[in-house]
Scaffold this motif. Structure first.
Motif, PDB file in Angstrom:
ATOM      1  N   VAL A  94       0.837  -1.206   0.000  1.00  0.00           N
ATOM      2  CA  VAL A  94       0.000   0.000   0.000  1.00  0.00           C
ATOM      3  C   VAL A  94       0.874   1.259   0.000  1.00  0.00           C
ATOM      4  O   VAL A  94       0.649   2.190  -0.785  1.00  0.00           O
ATOM      5  CB  VAL A  94      -0.947  -0.003   1.214  1.00  0.00           C
ATOM      6  N   VAL A  98       1.023   4.155  -3.030  1.00  0.00           N
ATOM      7  CA  VAL A  98       0.650   5.548  -2.765  1.00  0.00           C
ATOM      8  C   VAL A  98       1.828   6.476  -3.011  1.00  0.00           C
ATOM      9  O   VAL A  98       1.683   7.534  -3.641  1.00  0.00           O
ATOM     10  CB  VAL A  98       0.128   5.703  -1.323  1.00  0.00           C
ATOM     11  N   SER A 159     -11.251   0.247  -1.756  1.00  0.00           N
ATOM     12  CA  SER A 159     -11.188   1.390  -0.840  1.00  0.00           C
ATOM     13  C   SER A 159     -10.030   2.316  -1.212  1.00  0.00           C
ATOM     14  O   SER A 159     -10.171   3.551  -1.191  1.00  0.00           O
ATOM     15  CB  SER A 159     -11.023   0.904   0.598  1.00  0.00           C
ATOM     16  N   CYS A 160      -8.900   1.731  -1.563  1.00  0.00           N
ATOM     17  CA  CYS A 160      -7.739   2.534  -1.951  1.00  0.00           C
ATOM     18  C   CYS A 160      -8.006   3.284  -3.252  1.00  0.00           C
ATOM     19  O   CYS A 160      -7.564   4.426  -3.420  1.00  0.00           O
ATOM     20  CB  CYS A 160      -6.510   1.636  -2.105  1.00  0.00           C
ATOM     21  N   ALA A 163      -9.907   6.320  -2.425  1.00  0.00           N
ATOM     22  CA  ALA A 163      -9.012   7.345  -1.874  1.00  0.00           C
ATOM     23  C   ALA A 163      -8.190   7.987  -2.980  1.00  0.00           C
ATOM     24  O   ALA A 163      -7.936   9.204  -2.957  1.00  0.00           O
ATOM     25  CB  ALA A 163      -8.108   6.719  -0.815  1.00  0.00           C
ATOM     26  N   LEU A 164      -7.768   7.184  -3.963  1.00  0.00           N
ATOM     27  CA  LEU A 164      -7.012   7.736  -5.092  1.00  0.00           C
ATOM     28  C   LEU A 164      -7.834   8.772  -5.842  1.00  0.00           C
ATOM     29  O   LEU A 164      -7.340   9.860  -6.174  1.00  0.00           O
ATOM     30  CB  LEU A 164      -6.594   6.606  -6.032  1.00  0.00           C
ATOM     31  N   ARG A 180      -5.822   6.873   4.601  1.00  0.00           N
ATOM     32  CA  ARG A 180      -7.072   6.191   4.287  1.00  0.00           C
ATOM     33  C   ARG A 180      -6.809   4.793   3.715  1.00  0.00           C
ATOM     34  O   ARG A 180      -7.540   3.841   4.020  1.00  0.00           O
ATOM     35  CB  ARG A 180      -7.898   7.019   3.304  1.00  0.00           C
ATOM     36  N   CYS A 181      -5.779   4.674   2.904  1.00  0.00           N
ATOM     37  CA  CYS A 181      -5.445   3.362   2.340  1.00  0.00           C
ATOM     38  C   CYS A 181      -4.981   2.399   3.433  1.00  0.00           C
ATOM     39  O   CYS A 181      -5.399   1.231   3.465  1.00  0.00           O
ATOM     40  CB  CYS A 181      -4.374   3.509   1.265  1.00  0.00           C
TER      41      CYS A 181
END
Length: 211
Positions: A94, A98, A159-160, A163-164, A180-181
């Motif tokens: 993760v 990011v 979910s990631c 957030a992206l 958040r990720c």
């Protein structure tokens, strides 16, 4: 001599392709919302416009090539073998993903928007690495034996991705994007934790801002 000549030709093509993609990124950093044409890229890369078309293709293929180059860079970052702590390995997947996005934000944001507009998709994905780490966690007894780790990894990836999109729209900053990720990952591990690990996986969530 033919194999040597062929290999040299391929290396020269790869070098020109690398210059073309570098030139595209330079133009985006200078003017992120500008129209990126083959002619502008060719001038910056020091090649003929026909070379851009031959090695990359029309404008929609330029975004596809940038995406493929991005994913290749991510694969290199994730190439290190796993550790004895699969939860830490999952967090590194993760974090690496990011950090690659936020490391070149002007290019990343435009690239993601063009993916969405053109219906492009990742050819490779950190999802494979994430699934592997979660499967390892199940094997080591950190997650319940009945957990579908592929499905769990997909939930985290979804979910990631959300957030992206928020980060691309500048609704959250770099730190909140990462937080958040990681929160989504930690929630997944806590939800699927084996009984001996449940309290230790839940403890950080009880005291953390759900971002």
């Amino acid at each position: 001599m033919r194999p040597v000549e062929g290999g040299l030709r391929e290396r020269h093509k790869a070098q020109r392709r690398h210059r073309i993609l570098d030139a595209t990124r330079e133009l985006l950093r200078e003017s992120p919302e500008s129209v990126i044409s083959a002619e502008r890229i060719a001038r910056r890369a020091g090649v003929a416009p026909a070379t851009v078309y031959n090695l990359i293709g029309p404008r929609d293929k330029i975004w596809e090539a940038l995406a493929a180059d991005f994913m290749a860079a991510l694969e290199r970052r994730l190439a290190a073998p796993g550790t004895v702590d699969p939860r830490r390995d999952a967090r590194e997947v993760v974090k690496s993903t990011v950090r690659l996005f936020v490391g070149d934000p002007l290019v990343s944001r435009r690239m993601v928007r063009e993916w969405e507009a053109g219906g492009l998709a990742f050819h490779h994905s950190p999802l494979t690495r994430l699934s592997r780490a979660m499967a390892d966690a199940r094997t080591r007894g950190l997650l319940r034996a009945d957990v579908d780790t592929d499905a769990l990894a997909t939930v985290v990836a979804t979910s990631c991705l959300g957030a992206l999109h928020q980060w691309v729209a500048a609704l959250i900053d770099d730190d909140r994007f990462l937080a958040r990720c990681l929160f989504a990952l930690d929630v997944a591990f806590a939800a699927a934790a084996a009984a001996p690990c449940r309290d230790s996986f839940l403890t950080p969530l009880r005291t953390r801002d759900p971002v």
